[in-house]
Design a protein around this motif. Structure first.
Motif, PDB file in Angstrom:
ATOM      1  N   ASP A 113       0.800  -1.224   0.000  1.00  0.00           N
ATOM      2  CA  ASP A 113       0.000   0.000   0.000  1.00  0.00           C
ATOM      3  C   ASP A 113       0.836   1.278   0.000  1.00  0.00           C
ATOM      4  O   ASP A 113       0.458   2.279  -0.615  1.00  0.00           O
ATOM      5  CB  ASP A 113      -0.923   0.025   1.226  1.00  0.00           C
ATOM      6  CG  ASP A 113      -1.995  -1.050   1.170  1.00  0.00           C
ATOM      7  OD1 ASP A 113      -2.241  -1.575   0.072  1.00  0.00           O
ATOM      8  OD2 ASP A 113      -2.559  -1.373   2.233  1.00  0.00           O
ATOM      9  N   GLU A 114       1.990   1.249   0.718  1.00  0.00           N
ATOM     10  CA  GLU A 114       2.682   2.512   0.969  1.00  0.00           C
ATOM     11  C   GLU A 114       4.192   2.495   0.761  1.00  0.00           C
ATOM     12  O   GLU A 114       4.788   3.558   0.540  1.00  0.00           O
ATOM     13  CB  GLU A 114       2.411   2.975   2.414  1.00  0.00           C
ATOM     14  CG  GLU A 114       0.949   3.236   2.734  1.00  0.00           C
ATOM     15  CD  GLU A 114       0.771   3.802   4.132  1.00  0.00           C
ATOM     16  OE1 GLU A 114       1.630   4.616   4.553  1.00  0.00           O
ATOM     17  OE2 GLU A 114      -0.204   3.425   4.808  1.00  0.00           O
ATOM     18  N   ALA A 115       4.842   1.340   0.889  1.00  0.00           N
ATOM     19  CA  ALA A 115       6.312   1.342   0.936  1.00  0.00           C
ATOM     20  C   ALA A 115       6.889   0.212   0.103  1.00  0.00           C
ATOM     21  O   ALA A 115       7.450  -0.754   0.639  1.00  0.00           O
ATOM     22  CB  ALA A 115       6.787   1.235   2.379  1.00  0.00           C
ATOM     23  N   PRO A 116       6.798   0.282  -1.209  1.00  0.00           N
ATOM     24  CA  PRO A 116       7.204  -0.843  -2.062  1.00  0.00           C
ATOM     25  C   PRO A 116       8.682  -1.193  -1.995  1.00  0.00           C
ATOM     26  O   PRO A 116       9.068  -2.306  -2.351  1.00  0.00           O
ATOM     27  CB  PRO A 116       6.819  -0.366  -3.465  1.00  0.00           C
ATOM     28  CG  PRO A 116       6.732   1.124  -3.375  1.00  0.00           C
ATOM     29  CD  PRO A 116       6.252   1.408  -1.989  1.00  0.00           C
ATOM     30  N   THR A 117       9.524  -0.270  -1.532  1.00  0.00           N
ATOM     31  CA  THR A 117      10.969  -0.542  -1.497  1.00  0.00           C
ATOM     32  C   THR A 117      11.480  -0.853  -0.093  1.00  0.00           C
ATOM     33  O   THR A 117      12.700  -0.929   0.120  1.00  0.00           O
ATOM     34  CB  THR A 117      11.749   0.652  -2.065  1.00  0.00           C
ATOM     35  OG1 THR A 117      11.507   1.816  -1.244  1.00  0.00           O
ATOM     36  CG2 THR A 117      11.334   0.941  -3.499  1.00  0.00           C
ATOM     37  N   LEU A 118      10.600  -1.046   0.868  1.00  0.00           N
ATOM     38  CA  LEU A 118      11.010  -1.292   2.250  1.00  0.00           C
ATOM     39  C   LEU A 118      11.882  -2.540   2.346  1.00  0.00           C
ATOM     40  O   LEU A 118      11.562  -3.584   1.781  1.00  0.00           O
ATOM     41  CB  LEU A 118       9.777  -1.473   3.140  1.00  0.00           C
ATOM     42  CG  LEU A 118      10.064  -1.802   4.608  1.00  0.00           C
ATOM     43  CD1 LEU A 118      10.663  -0.604   5.323  1.00  0.00           C
ATOM     44  CD2 LEU A 118       8.793  -2.262   5.321  1.00  0.00           C
ATOM     45  N   GLU A 119      12.998  -2.434   3.083  1.00  0.00           N
ATOM     46  CA  GLU A 119      13.859  -3.580   3.354  1.00  0.00           C
ATOM     47  C   GLU A 119      13.935  -3.816   4.858  1.00  0.00           C
ATOM     48  O   GLU A 119      13.953  -2.865   5.644  1.00  0.00           O
ATOM     49  CB  GLU A 119      15.256  -3.363   2.787  1.00  0.00           C
ATOM     50  CG  GLU A 119      15.295  -3.308   1.270  1.00  0.00           C
ATOM     51  CD  GLU A 119      16.710  -3.326   0.716  1.00  0.00           C
ATOM     52  OE1 GLU A 119      17.670  -3.330   1.530  1.00  0.00           O
ATOM     53  OE2 GLU A 119      16.865  -3.346  -0.521  1.00  0.00           O
ATOM     54  N   LEU A 120      13.984  -5.087   5.238  1.00  0.00           N
ATOM     55  CA  LEU A 120      14.134  -5.478   6.637  1.00  0.00           C
ATOM     56  C   LEU A 120      15.589  -5.839   6.915  1.00  0.00           C
ATOM     57  O   LEU A 120      16.350  -6.154   5.999  1.00  0.00           O
ATOM     58  CB  LEU A 120      13.237  -6.675   6.953  1.00  0.00           C
ATOM     59  CG  LEU A 120      11.733  -6.482   6.754  1.00  0.00           C
ATOM     60  CD1 LEU A 120      11.007  -7.805   6.948  1.00  0.00           C
ATOM     61  CD2 LEU A 120      11.189  -5.422   7.699  1.00  0.00           C
ATOM     62  N   GLN A 121      15.962  -5.817   8.192  1.00  0.00           N
ATOM     63  CA  GLN A 121      17.307  -6.218   8.616  1.00  0.00           C
ATOM     64  C   GLN A 121      17.156  -7.161   9.798  1.00  0.00           C
ATOM     65  O   GLN A 121      16.760  -6.746  10.894  1.00  0.00           O
ATOM     66  CB  GLN A 121      18.131  -5.002   9.025  1.00  0.00           C
ATOM     67  CG  GLN A 121      19.443  -5.335   9.728  1.00  0.00           C
ATOM     68  CD  GLN A 121      20.505  -5.878   8.802  1.00  0.00           C
ATOM     69  OE1 GLN A 121      20.565  -5.476   7.637  1.00  0.00           O
ATOM     70  NE2 GLN A 121      21.330  -6.768   9.282  1.00  0.00           N
ATOM     71  N   THR A 122      17.450  -8.433   9.584  1.00  0.00           N
ATOM     72  CA  THR A 122      17.294  -9.412  10.664  1.00  0.00           C
ATOM     73  C   THR A 122      18.492 -10.333  10.810  1.00  0.00           C
ATOM     74  O   THR A 122      18.471 -11.229  11.646  1.00  0.00           O
ATOM     75  CB  THR A 122      16.056 -10.300  10.410  1.00  0.00           C
ATOM     76  OG1 THR A 122      16.235 -11.020   9.182  1.00  0.00           O
ATOM     77  CG2 THR A 122      14.783  -9.474  10.337  1.00  0.00           C
ATOM     78  N   CYS A 123      19.532 -10.148  10.040  1.00  0.00           N
ATOM     79  CA  CYS A 123      20.630 -11.115   9.930  1.00  0.00           C
ATOM     80  C   CYS A 123      21.320 -11.346  11.276  1.00  0.00           C
ATOM     81  O   CYS A 123      21.549 -10.415  12.052  1.00  0.00           O
ATOM     82  CB  CYS A 123      21.648 -10.625   8.905  1.00  0.00           C
ATOM     83  SG  CYS A 123      22.961 -11.809   8.556  1.00  0.00           S
ATOM     84  N   ASN A 124      21.664 -12.618  11.531  1.00  0.00           N
ATOM     85  CA  ASN A 124      22.423 -12.954  12.734  1.00  0.00           C
ATOM     86  C   ASN A 124      23.909 -12.659  12.601  1.00  0.00           C
ATOM     87  O   ASN A 124      24.623 -12.594  13.598  1.00  0.00           O
ATOM     88  CB  ASN A 124      22.259 -14.450  13.048  1.00  0.00           C
ATOM     89  CG  ASN A 124      20.925 -14.761  13.675  1.00  0.00           C
ATOM     90  OD1 ASN A 124      20.470 -14.042  14.552  1.00  0.00           O
ATOM     91  ND2 ASN A 124      20.295 -15.824  13.216  1.00  0.00           N
ATOM     92  N   ASP A 125      24.381 -12.502  11.364  1.00  0.00           N
ATOM     93  CA  ASP A 125      25.819 -12.402  11.139  1.00  0.00           C
ATOM     94  C   ASP A 125      26.304 -11.031  10.687  1.00  0.00           C
ATOM     95  O   ASP A 125      27.499 -10.753  10.747  1.00  0.00           O
ATOM     96  CB  ASP A 125      26.255 -13.438  10.095  1.00  0.00           C
ATOM     97  CG  ASP A 125      26.043 -14.863  10.576  1.00  0.00           C
ATOM     98  OD1 ASP A 125      26.146 -15.081  11.794  1.00  0.00           O
ATOM     99  OD2 ASP A 125      25.763 -15.740   9.741  1.00  0.00           O
TER     100      ASP A 125
END
Length: 435
Positions: free
Chosen positions: A285-297
């Motif tokens: 709906d609002e943020a087509p380029t959103l990236e997440l950051q969850t990496c353990n390393d």
């Protein structure tokens, strides 16, 4: 009588310092460092009863583990009452906690400076991003803390810079304010010695299993008072139906409060996959380029190869998104890698991850596979025994012997030897769950 005394609390510009004195039997749980936290707003005008909260939030669980009393000159009345509620929860959750009493020369009813603002502990992971989406109409201040998973040590400078940059960029894109806190809360405590004494009772480490809900929220008190934050959110890691001994839960975090501020354990009614659904709707709906950051390393992006990267990528796919568009290098061939890693025990996982993979399996049952590789993986995964694939590994005998011996070793010896020894023996990595 076992005791912890908060000798001195001071605010100089943006820096808070506290001196702590203990009875002889508790000295091993503290280093020679004064407690220190650096904020990015002036805190000199914050009342002393609020300034005492960060250090109390760190030392009180240690006191409760030893049946010790805590002494302080002045504390906010609302927070003193909150500590009693948190103590009740923690003591009912962990049988080894004995409790103790807080003695203050003065408990003070402080007039709040709240102005309707809200704040959110934020890393850019699944949980905190979901909480942002849920509360974005409030334009919460994004709060990031250095001192736990990112330590104050110079070796972690790059990781802190990456987090600082990422959160600042997210805030700029969404017209939000930020707050960055740096504290020595785990080097002020003798965390290795706490592990030596209490690791046998908990699933994770001391701070994750006992201290981090109260500890992280309490660190925010002077900043929240200075900024007029009324509602302070911390994203849930677990969800309803998961009863793990974890230091951040609704019956802990929802009790934490001080003059003008109420804390909230947010998103507990949603599973991790449902949180990804919330994010997916927001992306569409609002943020087509959103990236997440969850990496353990890594902190400068996602490696795409650790357990948490794979798990998040699969979850994004099940929510109808293309993982590669949101920070995760992932192809259908990776389903084979995931199966191999699970079957061969390549990841050292605990009950957290068992519940999260079970959540993925539940969603896969009602989702049409997007490829033949995905279909083959989920067909195998449907029959897999999660208790065999994802099991808690008992620490090696050498770890257990070291901790057992350390309980009677001189504290300076153990606090020096243990970190060096674990660095040399770090062949197995316990997966960290972050928000």
């Amino acid at each position: 009588m076992s005791s912890i005394v908060i000798d001195h609390v001071s605010a100089d510009g943006t820096t808070l310092e506290s001196d702590v004195r203990t009875s002889a039997d508790l000295e091993r749980f503290f280093t020679n460092e004064p407690f220190r936290t650096d904020y990015d707003v002036p805190i000199e005008d914050v009342p002393e009863g609020i300034l005492a909260i960060p250090v109390l939030a760190q030392v009180c669980p240690v006191a409760w583990a030893n049946g010790a009393d805590v002494y302080v000159d002045e504390v906010d009345t609302t927070f003193a009452n909150a500590l009693e509620d948190v103590k009740t929860t923690l003591c009912s959750m962990h049988e080894f906690l004995e409790g103790g009493t807080l003695y203050a020369k003065e408990t003070v009813d402080i007039d709040p400076e709240a102005s309707g603002e809200s704040g959110l502990l934020f890393t850019g992971g699944v949980d905190s991003t979901c909480s942002y989406v849920r509360h974005r109409d409030e334009s919460p201040t994004l709060i990031s803390i250095r001192g736990w998973t990112i330590t104050p040590e110079p070796a972690d400078d790059d990781n802190w810079d990456h987090l600082h940059s990422r959160v600042s960029s997210f805030a700029d894109d969404h017209e939000l304010e930020t707050a960055f806190l740096e504290s020595n809360m785990l080097s002020f405590l003798a965390h290795p010695m706490l592990l030596a004494h209490y690791k046998r009772y908990v699933d994770g480490a001391w701070y994750s299993s006992v201290g981090h809900g109260l500890g992280l929220l309490g660190l925010c008190a002077p900043m929240a008072y200075a900024r007029g934050i009324e509602d302070l959110y911390v994203a849930a890691t677990h969800w309803e139906g998961i009863d793990l001994e974890w230091g951040s839960r609704p019956d802990i975090d929802n009790h934490v409060r001080w003059a003008g501020t109420q804390c909230h354990h947010d998103g507990y009614e949603l599973t991790r996959q449902e949180r990804l659904d919330v994010i997916a709707d927001y992306i569409r709906d609002e943020a087509p380029t959103l990236e997440l950051q969850t990496c353990n390393d890594r902190m400068d992006g996602n490696c795409g190869e650790c357990e948490k990267c794979y798990r998040t990528a699969v979850g994004l796919s099940l929510s109808g998104l293309e993982p590669t568009a949101h920070g995760y290098p992932f192809s259908d061939q990776d389903y084979r890698e995931i199966r191999t890693a699970l079957e061969d025990g390549q990841w050292v996982l605990g009950q957290d991850e068992r519940h999260m993979w079970a959540d993925i399996r539940e969603r896969a049952r009602e989702t049409e596979p997007r490829s033949t590789e995905a279909a083959a993986f989920f067909e195998w995964f449907e029959q897999a025994d999660l208790d065999d694939l994802v099991s808690e590994s008992e620490p090696p005998l050498s770890h257990r012997l070291l901790r057992a011996g350390a309980r009677n070793a001189p504290a300076p010896v153990y606090n020096t030897v243990y970190p060096a020894w674990t660095t040399a023996k770090s062949g197995l990595r316990r997966v960290r769950t972050s928000r």
